[in-house]
Design a protein around this motif. Sequence first.
Motif, short mmCIF file in Angstrom:
data_model
loop_
_atom_site.label_atom_id
_atom_site.label_comp_id
_atom_site.label_asym_id
_atom_site.label_seq_id
_atom_site.Cartn_x
_atom_site.Cartn_y
_atom_site.Cartn_z
N MET A 137 43.15 51.12 39.69
CA MET A 137 43.19 50.33 38.46
C MET A 137 43.71 48.93 38.74
O MET A 137 44.55 48.71 39.62
CB MET A 137 44.10 51.00 37.42
CG MET A 137 43.56 52.32 36.89
SD MET A 137 44.76 53.13 35.84
CE MET A 137 45.10 51.86 34.64
N GLY A 138 43.19 47.97 37.97
CA GLY A 138 43.70 46.61 38.05
C GLY A 138 44.91 46.43 37.16
O GLY A 138 45.20 47.26 36.30
N LYS A 139 45.62 45.35 37.37
CA LYS A 139 46.78 45.05 36.55
C LYS A 139 46.34 44.49 35.21
O LYS A 139 45.39 43.71 35.12
CB LYS A 139 47.68 44.04 37.26
CG LYS A 139 48.31 44.59 38.53
CD LYS A 139 49.24 43.56 39.17
CE LYS A 139 49.89 44.11 40.42
NZ LYS A 139 50.78 43.11 41.08
N MET A 140 47.02 44.89 34.16
CA MET A 140 46.69 44.43 32.82
C MET A 140 47.05 42.96 32.67
O MET A 140 48.22 42.59 32.79
CB MET A 140 47.43 45.27 31.78
CG MET A 140 47.15 44.89 30.36
SD MET A 140 45.46 45.27 29.83
CE MET A 140 45.65 46.98 29.34
N SER A 141 46.04 42.14 32.45
CA SER A 141 46.25 40.70 32.29
C SER A 141 46.28 40.34 30.81
O SER A 141 45.61 40.98 29.99
CB SER A 141 45.13 39.93 33.00
OG SER A 141 45.20 38.55 32.69
N GLU A 142 47.05 39.31 30.48
CA GLU A 142 47.10 38.83 29.10
C GLU A 142 46.39 37.49 28.94
O GLU A 142 46.52 36.83 27.91
CB GLU A 142 48.56 38.72 28.64
CG GLU A 142 49.25 40.06 28.54
CD GLU A 142 50.60 39.97 27.87
OE1 GLU A 142 50.96 38.86 27.43
OE2 GLU A 142 51.30 40.99 27.78
N ALA A 143 45.64 37.08 29.97
CA ALA A 143 44.85 35.85 29.85
C ALA A 143 43.70 36.07 28.87
O ALA A 143 43.25 37.20 28.66
CB ALA A 143 44.31 35.45 31.21
N TYR A 144 43.22 34.99 28.27
CA TYR A 144 42.08 35.10 27.36
C TYR A 144 40.85 35.52 28.17
O TYR A 144 40.54 34.91 29.20
CB TYR A 144 41.81 33.77 26.67
CG TYR A 144 42.89 33.34 25.70
CD1 TYR A 144 43.92 34.20 25.33
CD2 TYR A 144 42.88 32.07 25.14
CE1 TYR A 144 44.90 33.81 24.45
CE2 TYR A 144 43.87 31.67 24.25
CZ TYR A 144 44.88 32.55 23.91
OH TYR A 144 45.86 32.17 23.03
N PRO A 145 40.12 36.54 27.74
CA PRO A 145 39.03 37.08 28.57
C PRO A 145 37.70 36.37 28.32
O PRO A 145 37.44 35.81 27.25
CB PRO A 145 38.95 38.54 28.10
CG PRO A 145 39.34 38.47 26.66
CD PRO A 145 40.36 37.37 26.55
N HIS A 146 36.84 36.41 29.35
CA HIS A 146 35.43 36.07 29.18
C HIS A 146 34.73 37.27 28.58
O HIS A 146 35.05 38.43 28.90
CB HIS A 146 34.80 35.70 30.52
CG HIS A 146 35.34 34.44 31.12
ND1 HIS A 146 35.01 33.19 30.65
CD2 HIS A 146 36.20 34.23 32.14
CE1 HIS A 146 35.63 32.27 31.36
NE2 HIS A 146 36.37 32.88 32.27
N LEU A 147 33.72 37.02 27.74
CA LEU A 147 33.01 38.10 27.06
C LEU A 147 31.59 38.22 27.60
O LEU A 147 30.93 37.23 27.89
CB LEU A 147 32.94 37.84 25.55
CG LEU A 147 34.25 37.86 24.77
CD1 LEU A 147 33.98 37.64 23.29
CD2 LEU A 147 34.99 39.16 24.97
N ILE A 148 31.13 39.48 27.74
CA ILE A 148 29.74 39.78 28.06
C ILE A 148 29.21 40.63 26.91
O ILE A 148 29.68 41.75 26.69
CB ILE A 148 29.61 40.53 29.40
CG1 ILE A 148 30.14 39.67 30.55
CG2 ILE A 148 28.16 40.92 29.65
CD1 ILE A 148 30.15 40.37 31.89
N LEU A 149 28.25 40.09 26.17
CA LEU A 149 27.61 40.79 25.06
C LEU A 149 26.16 41.05 25.45
O LEU A 149 25.35 40.14 25.49
CB LEU A 149 27.69 39.96 23.78
CG LEU A 149 29.11 39.66 23.28
CD1 LEU A 149 29.10 38.55 22.26
CD2 LEU A 149 29.73 40.91 22.68
N ASP A 150 25.86 42.30 25.78
CA ASP A 150 24.56 42.64 26.35
C ASP A 150 23.70 43.41 25.36
O ASP A 150 24.15 44.40 24.75
CB ASP A 150 24.77 43.48 27.62
CG ASP A 150 23.46 43.81 28.32
OD1 ASP A 150 22.58 42.94 28.35
OD2 ASP A 150 23.32 44.94 28.81
N ASN A 151 22.46 42.95 25.19
CA ASN A 151 21.42 43.66 24.43
C ASN A 151 21.74 43.75 22.93
O ASN A 151 21.60 44.80 22.32
CB ASN A 151 21.20 45.05 25.01
CG ASN A 151 19.89 45.67 24.53
OD1 ASN A 151 18.97 44.97 24.11
ND2 ASN A 151 19.80 46.99 24.57
#
Length: 293
Positions: free
Chosen positions: A179-193
């Motif tokens: 598992m990766g570490k939980m980040s609190e940075a604003y995320p990039h979004l991927i909206l598919d289909n």
Amino acid sequence: MLRRNIRQRREYLYTKSLEGPQRALFEKKRRIRAALEEGKPIPTELRNEEHDLRRQIDLEDQERQVPKSIVDNEYATATVREPKILLTTSRNPSAPLTQFVKELKVVFPNSQRMNRGGQVISEIVESCRSHDITDLILVHEHRGQPDGLIVSHLPHGPTAYFGLLNVVTRHDIKDRKTMGKMSEAYPHLILDNFSTQIGERTATILKHLFPVPKPDSKRIITFANRDDYISFRHHVYEKPGGPKSIDLKEVGPRFELRLYQIKLGTVEQNEAQSEFVLRPYINTAKKQKTLGA
């Protein structure tokens, strides 16, 4: 406060009622404009209105050519201020539901969690309006399993109702090394289909829950639509060996969403008009793709 909400609600409904005629007028102008550009005769059913329509086309500029949608009013302040979200649950939540909502608090930036207690939905919505909360998220459960999620945009809607399936929290994952570490940075979004009209509407509701990220953010959130089931995935990535080597790790939680209703009001307004309702038991339900191809 109450009178102002009633007045704003009336203005919202009046603007919504004008959207249908404006879209029909836009379609007529589009057909006239296409016929003039291609050198084809004007369609027969539009010849009586041709003079007025051509005069309106000549007076239009770039901004007036595209009809305004009700979405422009609902999310008018989205580019001015960041979303501010309140998370709460149904009454007497179980331990798994409480754990899931705690993880959702980290998923959504600028969110805060509130214990439901004995508060009524209408009181929660009024409190959110007075504190400039932009979105209210309610999570429900059945026998200890989260099974429903409601996203209500404030102050006037819309409200989207989702079913929750296959919920796996970070707490349930045993192998913590992958598992990766939980980040609190604003995320990039991927909206598919999300290609249909209802799909674009759903994508608009989901993407406005997140603020605009910085270009160097290494956090990614994905909403991928497959057969009207929206898969939610949460990842972080690193570049340990330079720009060509990417190490992608899932952070969690993961779950599936199933849209079954969109209302043109807030969650406490039972009389609000429904924009979309899932009807899975009609004969052609298996052939229909509501959100995308």
